[in-house]
Design an enzyme around this catalytic site. Structure first.
Site, short mmCIF file in Angstrom:
data_model
loop_
_atom_site.label_atom_id
_atom_site.label_comp_id
_atom_site.label_asym_id
_atom_site.label_seq_id
_atom_site.Cartn_x
_atom_site.Cartn_y
_atom_site.Cartn_z
N GLY A 138 12.13 -6.96 -0.84
CA GLY A 138 12.28 -5.61 -0.16
C GLY A 138 11.34 -4.51 -0.32
N TYR A 147 13.02 15.14 -6.63
CA TYR A 147 13.18 13.99 -7.78
C TYR A 147 14.29 13.86 -8.60
CZ TYR A 147 8.52 12.14 -6.62
OH TYR A 147 7.50 11.41 -5.65
N HIS A 165 4.37 2.13 -10.19
CA HIS A 165 4.56 3.55 -9.56
C HIS A 165 5.09 4.55 -10.51
CE1 HIS A 165 3.46 1.79 -5.35
NE2 HIS A 165 2.28 1.95 -6.20
N CYS A 195 2.25 23.78 -23.90
CA CYS A 195 1.38 24.67 -23.14
C CYS A 195 1.89 25.56 -22.29
CB CYS A 195 0.21 23.98 -22.54
SG CYS A 195 0.89 22.76 -21.09
N ARG A 255 17.06 12.38 -6.82
CA ARG A 255 16.74 11.10 -6.62
C ARG A 255 17.37 10.28 -7.91
NH1 ARG A 255 10.87 9.74 -4.55
NH2 ARG A 255 11.53 7.69 -5.00
C1 BV8 Z 1 -4.38 5.30 -4.72
C2 BV8 Z 1 6.15 6.61 -6.41
C3 BV8 Z 1 -6.62 6.08 -5.21
C4 BV8 Z 1 6.57 7.94 -5.99
C5 BV8 Z 1 5.00 5.55 -4.44
C6 BV8 Z 1 -5.17 8.40 3.11
C7 BV8 Z 1 -5.08 9.33 2.01
C8 BV8 Z 1 -4.54 9.28 0.71
C9 BV8 Z 1 -4.47 8.05 0.10
C10 BV8 Z 1 -4.38 7.03 0.86
C11 BV8 Z 1 -4.91 7.08 2.25
N1 BV8 Z 1 -5.05 5.67 2.65
C12 BV8 Z 1 -4.57 4.70 1.75
C13 BV8 Z 1 -4.22 5.53 0.63
C14 BV8 Z 1 -3.92 4.91 -0.60
C15 BV8 Z 1 -2.44 5.30 -0.51
C16 BV8 Z 1 -1.67 4.49 0.29
O1 BV8 Z 1 -1.74 3.13 0.05
N2 BV8 Z 1 -1.15 5.11 1.45
C17 BV8 Z 1 -0.33 4.33 2.23
C18 BV8 Z 1 0.58 5.15 2.89
C19 BV8 Z 1 -1.36 3.80 3.48
N3 BV8 Z 1 -2.07 4.61 -2.02
C20 BV8 Z 1 -2.22 5.73 -2.97
O2 BV8 Z 1 -2.44 6.91 -2.94
C21 BV8 Z 1 -1.97 4.91 -4.42
N4 BV8 Z 1 -3.09 5.47 -5.05
O3 BV8 Z 1 -4.87 4.59 -4.19
O4 BV8 Z 1 -5.35 5.90 -5.74
C22 BV8 Z 1 -7.41 6.36 -6.44
C23 BV8 Z 1 -8.07 5.54 -6.94
C24 BV8 Z 1 -8.74 5.82 -7.95
C25 BV8 Z 1 -8.63 7.09 -8.62
C26 BV8 Z 1 -7.90 8.15 -8.06
C27 BV8 Z 1 -7.28 7.60 -6.96
C28 BV8 Z 1 -0.86 5.30 -5.35
C29 BV8 Z 1 0.39 5.00 -4.28
C30 BV8 Z 1 1.78 5.32 -4.95
C31 BV8 Z 1 2.74 6.18 -4.55
N5 BV8 Z 1 3.84 6.26 -5.04
N6 BV8 Z 1 6.17 5.69 -5.25
C32 BV8 Z 1 8.10 7.94 -5.55
O5 BV8 Z 1 8.84 7.10 -5.76
O6 BV8 Z 1 8.35 9.11 -5.15
S1 BV8 Z 1 4.86 4.74 -3.24
C33 BV8 Z 1 6.49 4.14 -2.58
O7 BV8 Z 1 6.30 3.71 -1.16
C34 BV8 Z 1 6.87 2.93 -3.34
O8 BV8 Z 1 6.58 2.90 -4.73
C35 BV8 Z 1 6.38 1.89 -2.81
O9 BV8 Z 1 5.21 1.61 -3.15
C36 BV8 Z 1 5.88 2.26 -1.36
C37 BV8 Z 1 6.78 1.71 -0.01
O10 BV8 Z 1 7.90 1.63 -0.46
P1 BV8 Z 1 8.66 0.16 -0.36
O11 BV8 Z 1 9.11 0.06 -1.70
O12 BV8 Z 1 8.06 -0.87 0.23
O13 BV8 Z 1 9.91 0.64 0.64
P2 BV8 Z 1 9.87 0.96 2.00
O14 BV8 Z 1 11.24 1.95 2.36
O15 BV8 Z 1 8.72 1.08 2.70
O16 BV8 Z 1 10.30 -0.56 2.47
C38 BV8 Z 1 11.59 -0.94 2.17
C39 BV8 Z 1 11.50 -2.53 2.72
O17 BV8 Z 1 12.82 -3.08 2.18
C40 BV8 Z 1 11.61 -2.77 4.10
O18 BV8 Z 1 10.74 -3.57 4.55
C41 BV8 Z 1 12.89 -3.16 4.61
O19 BV8 Z 1 12.87 -3.85 5.60
C42 BV8 Z 1 13.42 -3.78 3.14
N7 BV8 Z 1 14.79 -3.60 2.96
C43 BV8 Z 1 15.70 -2.53 3.11
N8 BV8 Z 1 16.94 -2.80 2.74
C44 BV8 Z 1 16.61 -4.19 2.23
C45 BV8 Z 1 15.52 -4.70 2.43
N9 BV8 Z 1 15.09 -5.91 2.06
C46 BV8 Z 1 16.17 -6.57 1.49
N10 BV8 Z 1 17.22 -6.42 1.20
C47 BV8 Z 1 17.78 -4.91 1.54
N11 BV8 Z 1 19.06 -4.65 1.51
ZN ZN Z 2 1.63 20.72 -21.44
#
Ligand code: BV8
Ligand code: ZN
Length: 249
Positions: A192, A64, A116, A155, A67
């Site tokens: 994106g 992180y 997020h 803590c 990043r």
């Molecule tokens: C929740 C912050 C429940 C951190 C992020 C099994 C086990 C455990 C969990 C799950 C599971 N199945 C489903 C889940 C739920 C899970 C989930 O959805 N998993 C996915 C993988 C299936 N979700 C969670 O866990 C969420 N919490 O559900 O909690 C709960 C409920 C109650 C009580 C307790 C718990 C939390 C999810 C948050 C994770 N954190 N980010 C960090 O940054 O390190 S996620 C992270 O990836 C991003 O924030 C974003 O949301 C996600 C996807 O990334 P994108 O932004 O879409 O980027 P990506 O690279 O994927 O795509 C880029 C796109 O841009 C592409 O389409 C590309 O074509 C395009 N692009 C590229 N260049 C360009 C462009 N477009 C235009 N111009 C360009 N130049």
């Molecule tokens: Zn603390």
């Protein structure tokens, strides 16, 4: 494009929903691109978890911090600037981002909803107290460096990034605000994002279901249905400024 520009010109409330693709042209790697260099051997979905932090705090904190250094060295690109310009043109603009960088803010957007969390809000992993200490200056080139996280003054717990990890729930108020904006808007630009991660990925669908126009801006054409959904394939930094260029004039 003309029809979208027309609808944009008529919209009372526009939502811009962004993912890592909006920051790609600022040099910030997206999740889908295999993380460059040393990180390419890691799966972000595995690294972005509390378990990974518990197992190896220095590895996860180092990722992180690397990043954060990349973001610090980056500048907002034409897509971020076009969104900030749009905010000056439409009556109401709500930016909802999945990104943890501050490039929307540095482009001039205010009140960005970060579903997020943020790289700029570290807090104690044990007692959740925000960390008010100074973070070390990290060299963006220092990829893969393991860095021991600082300790909480109250803590002595380890400081963690202020982001939402997989398996963690989204911050309540931002999530409520995002849903309210999606339910109220006339037009939603989804920029994106691969739309893979829930519940954030529901936001465009919520807008669509209440009759808003949804426009996907993505390198890859997105599946669309009906007369009120559009897909513009290409780079956000090329497409968004063109969307704002008034047709003809
Ligand atoms: C929740 C912050 C429940 C951190 C992020 C099994 C086990 C455990 C969990 C799950 C599971 N199945 C489903 C889940 C739920 C899970 C989930 O959805 N998993 C996915 C993988 C299936 N979700 C969670 O866990 C969420 N919490 O559900 O909690 C709960 C409920 C109650 C009580 C307790 C718990 C939390 C999810 C948050 C994770 N954190 N980010 C960090 O940054 O390190 S996620 C992270 O990836 C991003 O924030 C974003 O949301 C996600 C996807 O990334 P994108 O932004 O879409 O980027 P990506 O690279 O994927 O795509 C880029 C796109 O841009 C592409 O389409 C590309 O074509 C395009 N692009 C590229 N260049 C360009 C462009 N477009 C235009 N111009 C360009 N130049
Ligand atoms: Zn603390």
């Amino acid at each position: 494009m003309l029809e979208i520009q027309r609808r944009l010109g008529e919209a009372r409330h526009v939502v811009v929903f962004t993912g890592a693709g909006v920051s790609a042209e600022s040099g910030i790697p997206t999740f889908r691109d295999a993380l460059t260099g040393l990180w390419s051997r890691f799966d972000p979905a595995a690294l972005a978890t509390a378990e990974a932090f518990r197992a190896d705090p220095a590895l996860v904190w180092g990722w992180y911090e690397w990043r954060r250094a990349k973001v610090h060295a980056a500048t907002p690109n034409a897509a971020h600037l076009a969104i900030a310009e749009l905010a000056r043109r439409v009556p109401v603009l709500t930016v909802i981002s999945q990104n943890v960088d501050d490039l929307h803010e540095r482009a001039g957007c205010r009140d960005v909803i970060h579903l997020h969390g943020s790289l700029h809000a570290p807090r104690c992993f044990a007692c959740a107290r925000p960390y008010d200490g100074v973070l070390d200056k990290v060299d963006a080139g220092d990829e893969g460096a393991r860095i021991e996280p600082p300790r909480c003054r109250r803590c002595n717990g380890r400081i963690r990034p202020g982001v939402v990890w997989f398996g963690e729930s989204l911050p309540e108020q931002p999530w409520r605000d995002a849903l309210a904006a999606a339910r109220d808007c006339d037009l939603l630009l989804s920029v994106g994002t691969s739309g893979l991660v829930m519940p954030a990925a529901q936001i465009p669908r919520v807008a669509r279901q209440q009759g808003a126009t949804v426009v996907h801006v993505n390198l890859d054409p997105q599946p669309v249905e009906g007369d009120d959904e559009f897909t513009l394939a290409g780079k956000a930094a090329d497409i968004l400024p063109r969307l704002l260029a008034s047709p003809g004039r």
